[in-house]
Structures are given as structure tokens and as C-alpha cells.
Scaffold this active site. Structure first.
Site, PDB file in Angstrom:
ATOM      1  CD1 TRP A  94      -1.487   2.344   2.109  1.00  0.00           C
ATOM      2  CD2 TRP A  94      -2.917   1.589   0.567  1.00  0.00           C
ATOM      3  NE1 TRP A  94      -2.430   3.323   1.914  1.00  0.00           N
ATOM      4  CE2 TRP A  94      -3.330   2.894   0.969  1.00  0.00           C
ATOM      5  CE3 TRP A  94      -3.664   0.916  -0.398  1.00  0.00           C
ATOM      6  CZ2 TRP A  94      -4.465   3.513   0.442  1.00  0.00           C
ATOM      7  CZ3 TRP A  94      -4.781   1.540  -0.930  1.00  0.00           C
ATOM      8  CH2 TRP A  94      -5.171   2.813  -0.511  1.00  0.00           C
ATOM      9  CG  ASP A 196      -1.148   1.415 -20.098  1.00  0.00           C
ATOM     10  OD1 ASP A 196      -1.469   2.390 -20.812  1.00  0.00           O
ATOM     11  OD2 ASP A 196      -1.977   0.749 -19.453  1.00  0.00           O
TER      12      ASP A 196
END
Length: 289
Positions: A94, A196
Site C-alpha cells: 500500500w 502504458d
């Protein structure tokens, strides 16, 4: 869902009780959660409708990026594997923070450093994904051949299968594919690309340091990557200044930029429909009339 996430975390080594689950924004492909346990806090992406190796390819891409040391990526704690459709997941570190006035400068310099990681050939050993679409790879000695067959050509085929190529558009794409050598020079060494890199595929860490996420990696020409960063915006002038301070782009880059952006426009045409058709047509008009 809390029980399902607890089972996923147990598979990846954390069997402590889940104390908090929050649905978070994670793109348009998968469900995404912030999951907290007694042992840690995780980012979990979950999807029942992707190929069995979908998250494995994401993990492999993050590993390749991390090995360069150019920019940070979240640690990968575990992911589903397999080739058949499954209840797919990936468990990541996280990351939570906010940008500082130096973040995009660090991102630009870090991207230039990433692009200094070279290979002898273009492509990648195995196929992966661009968004939720398949992205074929393989090894090629020539960039034009790779770009024609595995990037533009592959997307043309997908777009046609989904009815997105009326005859005039298909004819112009065929003419462009046949004349790529006119527009693309002979380059140097293939660079490792994120593949990307739009503004939603990097985040800031606790000290404002940039992290790359959601890669579609392969070895290609760095102009291809920079062209996509310009397609939808979201990168500051300082990002490009910092990149060019480390690794200046060719003065003729602008001539090729729309050609490289065409790949991503075809991806969006296939995924989201005719909204992107006029943009595809404008690029084709520029190169083939």
C-alpha cells in the site's frame, strides 16, 4: 468480500485477522481494496473475469521495472497464477503520499534512467496485456517489423474483430502499415518501457517520490513511451525538461509522435468505441492522406 480478501492474504503469507477493508479507485478493470490486518496494510486488486495469467503478467512487469532501480514500484506480495479464467488477484504494497514540487522532476529523470536499460532485441519473451487487451510480444531484431506486426498490426486485427474499422479506415491503416519505413528511422538499442505510461499509472509515495504501477512492459523505442505521455496530458513541462536534461529527444521526434500515439488510440477505439474514431482518422490523414 472481507472473508474473500482474508483468504487471499492468507495465501500470500498474512494469516492475521483483517481489521479494515475499504473499496478504493483502481481503474476500470478490477475491483480494488485497501486491506488492513494486524501485520500490515495492502492494496488488493481482484477480478473474476480476466485470463488466469492476467495478474501474473502485471507482477512480472513490476519485477522488470524494479530490477532496473530507475524508479520505485510497489512490492508484490502475491498473485494468482494459471492460464484458465480464475478468481484473479494481486496483492501489493500500500503506497500513500502526495506529490511535492520535485516529484515530476524525479519522474522525468527516473524514466530517462529506465530507458537506459537496454536489450539486444525488441519485444519481450512472453505476451502480456495492455489494459485488458492482449499485447503480443516475441523477440525482433528490427523495430519497424516489431511495431508493424506486434503493435499496430495486432491492434488493427482486434479493432476489426470488434467492428471498429469501416472500409476506408482499414484501407488507410493497411497503406500506413505498408509504408512504416518511410516514417521510422533506424534507432539504437531497444529500451525497457513501462508500456502504458499515462498520468494514472504513477503515484506519489510518502516523501513525494514517484512509483510506477500497472505496466505493460516490453523493450522498444523510448519515443513510443514519450508519445503516449503526451496523448492525454497530465504531465507537467518540468517532467519533460527533466527527461531531456538526462536523455534529449531527437529534433525529428515530433514527426513520429502521432504515429506512435496511433497505437494507443487504436487500443482505446477497441475498448471504448467510436469516440476515438475521429482521432484515429486524423492520424491516418496526416500520414497517408
Amino acid at each position: 468480500m472481507k472473508q474473500k480478501l482474508a483468504r487471499i492474504l492468507c495465501e500470500t503469507g498474512d494469516s492475521s485477522p483483517v481489521t479494515d477493508v475499504r473499496r478504493v479507485s483502481g481503474g476500470d478493470i478490477s475491483e480494488a481494496y485497501r486491506v488492513e490486518t494486524f501485520e500490515g496494510t495492502y492494496f488488493v486488486k481482484y477480478n473474476e473475469n480476466v485470463p488466469g495469467d492476467f495478474f501474473q503478467k502485471e507482477a512480472e512487469g513490476l519485477r522488470l521495472l524494479k530490477e532496473t532501480g530507475a524508479l520505485r514500484v510497489p512490492d508484490v506480495y502475491g498473485y494468482s497464477r494459471g492460464r484458465s479464467p480464475a478468481q484473479g488477484f494481486i496483492v501489493l504494497e500500500w503506497i500513500e503520499g502526495r506529490t511535492s514540487r520535485h516529484t515530476e522532476e524525479q519522474l522525468g529523470r527516473g524514466l530517462a534512467s529506465l530507458h537506459s536499460s537496454h536489450h539486444d532485441c525488441y519485444g519481450l519473451e512472453a505476451d502480456n496485456y495492455i489494459g485488458r487487451l492482449p499485447q503480443p510480444n516475441g523477440w525482433f531484431n528490427d523495430w519497424v517489423d516489431f511495431f508493424r506486426e506486434k503493435r499496430l498490426g495486432a491492434q488493427v486485427q482486434l479493432a476489426e474483430e470488434r467492428g471498429a474499422l469501416p472500409p476506408s479506415r482499414r484501407d488507410k491503416l493497411d497503406r500506413l502499415l505498408a509504408s512504416l519505413e518511410r516514417w521510422l528511422p533506424r534507432y539504437g538499442q531497444p529500451s525497457l518501457l513501462h508500456g502504458d505510461l499515462w498520468s494514472g499509472n504513477w503515484i506519489a509515495g510518502p516523501e513525494g517520490e514517484p512509483y510506477l504501477i500497472d505496466p505493460a512492459v516490453f523493450y522498444g523505442e523510448r519515443e513510443f513511451e514519450l508519445a503516449f505521455t503526451e496523448l492525454f496530458g497530465g504531465f507537467s513541462p518540468r517532467f519533460y525538461e527533466a527527461y531531456n536534461e538526462v536523455s534529449p529527444l531527437s529534433g525529428s521526434y515530433e514527426e513520429r509522435k502521432p504515429l506512435y500515439q496511433l497505437y494507443y488510440l487504436l487500443v482505446h477505439l477497441t475498448l471504448f468505441g467510436e469516440t476515438y474514431g475521429p482521432s484515429v482518422d486524423r492520424v491516418l490523414a496526416y500520414y497517408v492522406g
